[in-house]
Design a protein around this motif. Structure first.
Motif, PDB file in Angstrom:
ATOM      1  N   LEU A 179       0.813  -1.012  -0.109  1.00 22.28           N
ATOM      2  CA  LEU A 179       0.096  -0.040  -0.168  1.00 22.28           C
ATOM      3  C   LEU A 179       0.893   1.269  -0.044  1.00 22.28           C
ATOM      4  O   LEU A 179       0.675   2.214  -0.652  1.00 22.28           O
ATOM      5  N   GLY A 180       1.969   1.152   0.898  1.00 20.80           N
ATOM      6  CA  GLY A 180       2.826   2.242   0.731  1.00 20.80           C
ATOM      7  C   GLY A 180       3.410   2.537  -0.604  1.00 20.80           C
ATOM      8  O   GLY A 180       3.733   3.746  -0.893  1.00 20.80           O
ATOM      9  N   ALA A 181       3.941   1.462  -1.194  1.00 21.86           N
ATOM     10  CA  ALA A 181       4.277   1.633  -2.600  1.00 21.86           C
ATOM     11  C   ALA A 181       3.531   2.342  -3.667  1.00 21.86           C
ATOM     12  O   ALA A 181       3.819   2.973  -4.481  1.00 21.86           O
ATOM     13  N   MET A 182       2.271   1.695  -3.348  1.00 21.66           N
ATOM     14  CA  MET A 182       1.116   2.467  -4.359  1.00 21.66           C
ATOM     15  C   MET A 182       1.120   3.714  -4.003  1.00 21.66           C
ATOM     16  O   MET A 182       0.785   4.619  -5.005  1.00 21.66           O
ATOM     17  N   ALA A 183       1.110   4.185  -2.926  1.00 24.96           N
ATOM     18  CA  ALA A 183       0.860   5.794  -2.484  1.00 24.96           C
ATOM     19  C   ALA A 183       1.756   6.376  -3.044  1.00 24.96           C
ATOM     20  O   ALA A 183       1.790   7.647  -3.531  1.00 24.96           O
ATOM     21  N   ASP A 184       3.331   5.918  -3.156  1.00 25.86           N
ATOM     22  CA  ASP A 184       4.329   6.746  -3.778  1.00 25.86           C
ATOM     23  C   ASP A 184       4.560   6.440  -5.355  1.00 25.86           C
ATOM     24  O   ASP A 184       5.594   6.841  -5.949  1.00 25.86           O
ATOM     25  N   SER A 185       3.632   5.695  -5.891  1.00 26.37           N
ATOM     26  CA  SER A 185       3.796   5.129  -7.377  1.00 26.37           C
ATOM     27  C   SER A 185       3.778   6.585  -8.452  1.00 26.37           C
ATOM     28  O   SER A 185       3.279   7.406  -7.962  1.00 26.37           O
ATOM     29  N   ARG A 186       4.695   6.269  -9.254  1.00 29.82           N
ATOM     30  CA  ARG A 186       5.029   7.538 -10.329  1.00 29.82           C
ATOM     31  C   ARG A 186       4.346   6.960 -11.567  1.00 29.82           C
ATOM     32  O   ARG A 186       4.579   8.064 -12.559  1.00 29.82           O
ATOM     33  N   VAL A 187       3.777   5.690 -11.658  1.00 27.39           N
ATOM     34  CA  VAL A 187       3.099   5.220 -12.827  1.00 27.39           C
ATOM     35  C   VAL A 187       2.242   6.108 -13.546  1.00 27.39           C
ATOM     36  O   VAL A 187       1.146   6.353 -12.702  1.00 27.39           O
ATOM     37  N   GLU A 188       2.380   6.610 -14.593  1.00 28.69           N
ATOM     38  CA  GLU A 188       1.188   7.459 -15.250  1.00 28.69           C
ATOM     39  C   GLU A 188       0.582   6.821 -16.517  1.00 28.69           C
ATOM     40  O   GLU A 188      -0.465   7.005 -16.801  1.00 28.69           O
ATOM     41  N   ASP A 189       1.310   6.084 -17.177  1.00 31.35           N
ATOM     42  CA  ASP A 189       0.696   5.410 -18.380  1.00 31.35           C
ATOM     43  C   ASP A 189       1.021   3.900 -18.266  1.00 31.35           C
ATOM     44  O   ASP A 189       2.083   3.306 -18.110  1.00 31.35           O
ATOM     45  N   VAL A 190      -0.243   3.132 -18.416  1.00 34.57           N
ATOM     46  CA  VAL A 190      -0.095   1.777 -18.430  1.00 34.57           C
ATOM     47  C   VAL A 190      -0.744   1.285 -19.788  1.00 34.57           C
ATOM     48  O   VAL A 190      -1.641   1.685 -20.098  1.00 34.57           O
ATOM     49  N   TRP A 191       0.403   0.488 -20.597  1.00 39.18           N
ATOM     50  CA  TRP A 191       0.118   0.051 -21.674  1.00 39.18           C
ATOM     51  C   TRP A 191      -0.234  -1.623 -21.761  1.00 39.18           C
ATOM     52  O   TRP A 191       0.599  -2.362 -21.105  1.00 39.18           O
ATOM     53  N   MET A 192      -1.425  -1.828 -22.046  1.00 42.14           N
ATOM     54  CA  MET A 192      -1.992  -3.463 -22.155  1.00 42.14           C
ATOM     55  C   MET A 192      -2.037  -3.837 -23.299  1.00 42.14           C
ATOM     56  O   MET A 192      -2.658  -3.143 -24.260  1.00 42.14           O
ATOM     57  N   VAL A 193      -1.060  -4.664 -23.789  1.00 37.91           N
ATOM     58  CA  VAL A 193      -0.657  -4.902 -25.194  1.00 37.91           C
ATOM     59  C   VAL A 193      -1.012  -6.542 -25.696  1.00 37.91           C
ATOM     60  O   VAL A 193      -0.632  -7.318 -24.923  1.00 37.91           O
TER      61      VAL A 193
END
Length: 457
Positions: A179-193
């Motif tokens: 949960l802490g890692a999710m709070a600090d996440s910098r992911v802005e783009d998720v590509w599902m291919v």
């Protein structure tokens, strides 16, 4: 009393136990459900995403079976080369049913697959589900762009979890570190291919639609890619699940998904089709930086053909979700092509003949197909085969006390009351953090929580 060992406490194992003890027209059956982990429920506990609480509530149904007076849960029992052998189990039980699933990921077999930052999607799932075998360091989620290769439900789960905010997950049983890692996440783009088109995608429509309802997230599809699918314009001839998927995607292409209100940075989920991964780009020092894909087109036979045109998608985190595969079980025959144990109606076949008293159910029996409910008829078939063989099995002498016999050969079983102690510890963990139940994520913590029933063992 016919004594049966069921190896695995996920849905297939529990449904097998349920069928065995609920038959009224057969002699009494006693079932010991053995699991390598000290916790029951298999992928319902360690595979269903934390935010899918309705599906996770299936644990209540499985729990009712495991609390049946003739069903006994024994966790922390390793079966195989590192633990109890099949031959040893056969000295304790009249019959053994393997319900061990498909434990390994399929590989892409392309250059760069093992670069730092590239993982099987199940590693990510295990981490946010608090599986005690998950990597100690976990995931830091410092990447701005993540690529999920695959278009099944696991891929959708992973894309959704990468796009959720920590505030939305605080009420779940996700471990505190994740949960802490999710709070600090910098992911802005998720590509599902996916390498094929929308009508071949393996996700369910319910899972797909959830992506369009995520707060602070846009779902982007490309009409020109969808149009490559021959069924895109008229999906009426498709099976209902595929037709609904195509209809949702077509609606999104015609009317782009509006971003629901959310807190924090905007995230984008890009759904891409007809792209086949050919190489992960990067180097061992800095990790993966992008995935190189070849554009594909339908080949007219349900597959795709390469076009010789390539595209790179930037991603500092790559999660590979291209299917699962069963592993050989010591003492059992194994079909390398299918990754399953050969069987006839659940009876294991050794050299083409039934292996007396040895059975399979679930993914190790039929391969990694279907949803949770698919395990019920599969388990019933196996259990009925076993019950039909009961007269020839029950006359063989076995050890008088199964738990004592397992302990004599080095096992240290965690019984049901040990699991209840783990549950209580997880509830207390959540209270101390101001949350609901929070899972314990390491072996030491789980076994320490069960210590009151392990004293002297």
């Amino acid at each position: 009393m016919l004594r049966v060992a069921v190896i695995g406490s996920g849905p297939s194992g529990v449904y097998t136990a349920q069928t065995l003890v609920e038959q009224e027209d057969v002699p009494d059956v006693e079932v010991h459900v053995l699991d390598r982990l000290p916790c029951p429920y298999g992928l319902v506990r360690y595979g269903v995403a934390p935010d899918h609480e309705k599906i996770k509530s299936l644990q209540n149904n499985l729990r009712a079976v495991l609390e049946h007076p003739r069903v006994h849960f024994l966790g922390n029992v390793e079966v195989g080369e590192a633990g109890v052998s099949l031959a040893q189990l056969q000295e304790i039980f009249h019959a053994v049913v393997f319900c061990v699933g498909a434990a390994t990921d399929r590989h892409l077999n392309i250059p760069g697959e093992d670069l730092p930052g590239s993982y099987p999607a199940t590693d990510f799932v295990a981490w946010y589900s608090a599986h005690p075998d998950a990597a100690v360091d976990g995931f830091t989620l410092t990447a701005g762009s993540a690529v999920v290769i695959g278009v099944g439900n696991v891929a959708v789960d992973v894309a959704r979890m990468l796009s959720r905010g920590a505030a939305e997950l605080a009420s779940t049983d996700m471990p505190q570190g994740a949960l802490g890692a999710m709070a600090d996440s910098r992911v802005e783009d998720v590509w599902m291919v996916g390498r094929r088109g929308p009508s071949q995608a393996k996700f369910t429509t319910k899972e797909l639609r959830e992506l369009g309802a995520l707060p602070g997230t846009r779902v982007l599809v490309r009409p020109e890619e969808l149009a490559l699918d021959p069924a895109y314009r008229d999906p009426s001839t498709l099976p209902a699940p595929m037709r609904r998927n195509v209809e949702v995607l077509r609606d999104w292409a015609e009317r782009p998904v509006a971003m629901a209100a959310g807190v924090g940075r905007e995230r984008r989920i890009h759904l891409r089709f007809f792209l086949r991964p050919v190489e992960l780009l990067g180097d061992p020092a800095t990790g993966v930086r992008a995935v190189r894909f070849e554009r594909t087109v339908p080949d007219g036979h349900g597959g795709v053909a390469g076009t010789g045109e390539y595209e790179e998608i930037a991603g500092q985190l790559v999660l590979r979700s291209v299917g699962y595969r069963g592993q050989p079980q010591p003492g059992l025959p194994f079909d390398e092509a299918s990754g399953t144990v050969p069987h006839a109606d659940g009876r294991v076949l050794k050299d083409g003949q039934p292996y007396p008293g040895v059975y399979v159910a679930g993914w190790i029996k039929r391969g990694p197909t279907g949803v949770i409910g698919t395990n019920r008829p599969c388990a019933k078939e196996t259990a009925r085969s076993l019950l039909a063989d009961a007269a020839g099995l029950a006359g063989r002498p076995v050890a008088a006390e199964p738990v004592a016999a397992l302990e004599r050969i080095g096992a240290r079983p965690v019984p049901w009351r040990g699991w209840l102690a783990i549950e209580a510890a997880e509830a207390e963990r959540g209270r101390s953090l101001g949350r609901g139940t929070v899972k314990l994520a390491d072996w030491d913590g789980l076994l320490r929580a069960a210590r009151s029933v392990l004293v002297g063992r």
